[in-house]
Scaffold this motif. Structure first.
Motif, PDB file in Angstrom:
ATOM      1  N   GLU A 100      53.149 -26.727 -23.526  1.00 37.25           N
ATOM      2  CA  GLU A 100      54.439 -27.342 -23.882  1.00 37.25           C
ATOM      3  C   GLU A 100      54.769 -27.114 -25.353  1.00 37.25           C
ATOM      4  N   LEU A 101      53.746 -27.095 -26.189  1.00 39.75           N
ATOM      5  CA  LEU A 101      53.936 -26.892 -27.631  1.00 39.75           C
ATOM      6  C   LEU A 101      53.915 -25.414 -28.022  1.00 39.75           C
ATOM      7  N   LYS A 102      53.650 -24.562 -27.030  1.00 39.30           N
ATOM      8  CA  LYS A 102      53.553 -23.107 -27.257  1.00 39.30           C
ATOM      9  C   LYS A 102      52.463 -22.781 -28.280  1.00 39.30           C
ATOM     10  N   PHE A 141      55.806 -35.361 -34.945  1.00 38.04           N
ATOM     11  CA  PHE A 141      56.476 -34.292 -34.216  1.00 38.04           C
ATOM     12  C   PHE A 141      57.414 -34.945 -33.197  1.00 38.04           C
ATOM     13  N   PRO A 142      58.621 -34.367 -32.989  1.00 38.67           N
ATOM     14  CA  PRO A 142      59.624 -35.049 -32.157  1.00 38.67           C
ATOM     15  C   PRO A 142      59.299 -35.160 -30.673  1.00 38.67           C
ATOM     16  N   VAL A 143      58.290 -34.433 -30.202  1.00 39.69           N
ATOM     17  CA  VAL A 143      57.873 -34.547 -28.803  1.00 39.69           C
ATOM     18  C   VAL A 143      56.612 -35.399 -28.758  1.00 39.69           C
ATOM     19  N   VAL A 144      56.638 -36.439 -27.946  1.00 40.30           N
ATOM     20  CA  VAL A 144      55.517 -37.351 -27.791  1.00 40.30           C
ATOM     21  C   VAL A 144      55.005 -37.217 -26.356  1.00 40.30           C
ATOM     22  N   PHE A 145      53.693 -37.052 -26.211  1.00 35.72           N
ATOM     23  CA  PHE A 145      53.105 -36.928 -24.882  1.00 35.72           C
ATOM     24  C   PHE A 145      52.642 -38.296 -24.403  1.00 35.72           C
ATOM     25  N   ARG A 167      61.324 -37.436 -28.007  1.00 34.68           N
ATOM     26  CA  ARG A 167      61.440 -36.943 -26.637  1.00 34.68           C
ATOM     27  C   ARG A 167      60.079 -37.127 -25.977  1.00 34.68           C
ATOM     28  N   LEU A 168      60.069 -37.844 -24.852  1.00 33.43           N
ATOM     29  CA  LEU A 168      58.825 -38.156 -24.169  1.00 33.43           C
ATOM     30  C   LEU A 168      58.551 -37.146 -23.065  1.00 33.43           C
ATOM     31  N   VAL A 204      51.265 -34.540 -33.453  1.00 30.59           N
ATOM     32  CA  VAL A 204      51.707 -34.831 -32.103  1.00 30.59           C
ATOM     33  C   VAL A 204      51.041 -36.121 -31.629  1.00 30.59           C
ATOM     34  N   VAL A 205      51.865 -37.082 -31.259  1.00 30.60           N
ATOM     35  CA  VAL A 205      51.362 -38.357 -30.759  1.00 30.60           C
ATOM     36  C   VAL A 205      51.077 -38.233 -29.267  1.00 30.60           C
ATOM     37  N   ILE A 206      49.905 -38.713 -28.878  1.00 25.10           N
ATOM     38  CA  ILE A 206      49.572 -38.876 -27.473  1.00 25.10           C
ATOM     39  C   ILE A 206      49.432 -40.377 -27.271  1.00 25.10           C
ATOM     40  N   THR A 207      50.265 -40.930 -26.390  1.00 27.50           N
ATOM     41  CA  THR A 207      50.299 -42.376 -26.242  1.00 27.50           C
ATOM     42  C   THR A 207      50.484 -42.768 -24.781  1.00 27.50           C
TER      43      THR A 207
END
Length: 184
Positions: free
Chosen positions: A175-177, A113-117, A156-157, A6-9
């Motif tokens: 959010e990631l459960k 992972f397709p969801v980026v925070f 998805r941001l 999971v990217v945090i950017t």
């Protein structure tokens, strides 16, 4: 291949590294901000692999460090990383350079992972230092470029709320459960 990394950017100085450290304390595998790590190492040793001395070597070193982290993560484990390869595309564009074909290929090959925070602009915590030399306005423009780059690549941001560190961690994990942490 896509991994559960999971990217945090977001723009420089908006709280990414604090989140990564908090997730590490919770027992998750994490990758630090490769560019900042390399700059620190090079400044300490008097090295030349710096964006203002040898931009190409610096980009290659950052890419390699990000690839090494990606490859170190098992395909089923969850991990978090402070910036991903797409950030390099955004920074190149921000600096007025056309991202190289190699960098574009790496961003396609090494899928996160397709969801980026996204840590949004937060003037109250923004601080410049010897590595983070951008003004707050420049950091906001970089932030916009990063968001556009990840959107263009199909991620998805999700904006991380501006609240306490513990609440931000809880938000991401919810959010990631995921449970509140591996060590808890």
């Amino acid at each position: 291949m896509r991994k559960n990394i999971v990217v945090i950017t977001g723009g420089p100085g908006f709280g990414k590294s604090s989140l990564i450290e908090a997730l590490s304390v919770k027992g998750f595998q994490v990758g630090g901000e490769a560019a900042r790590e390399i700059i620190g190492e090079q400044m300490e040793t008097g090295g030349e692999t710096l964006p203002w001395k040898n931009r190409r070597a610096f980009q290659q070193a950052v890419s390699q460090r990000r690839i090494d982290f990606w490859e170190s993560v098992d395909g089923v484990d969850w991990a978090f990383v402070d910036r991903g390869i797409p950030d390099q595309l955004a920074f190149a564009s921000f600096r007025g350079f056309e991202p190289s074909a190699i960098l574009k290929s790496l961003a396609s090959e090494y899928q996160y992972f397709p969801v980026v925070f996204i840590c949004p602009p937060w003037n109250e915590i923004y601080v410049q230092d010897e590595v983070r030399t951008e003004s707050f306005d420049e950091a906001c423009r970089i932030h916009e470029m990063i968001c556009k780059t990840y959107n263009d690549l199909g991620y998805r941001l999700v904006d991380v709320p501006l609240c306490s560190l513990e609440e931000r961690c809880a938000f991401i994990l919810s959010e990631l459960k995921l449970s509140s942490g591996i060590n808890q």
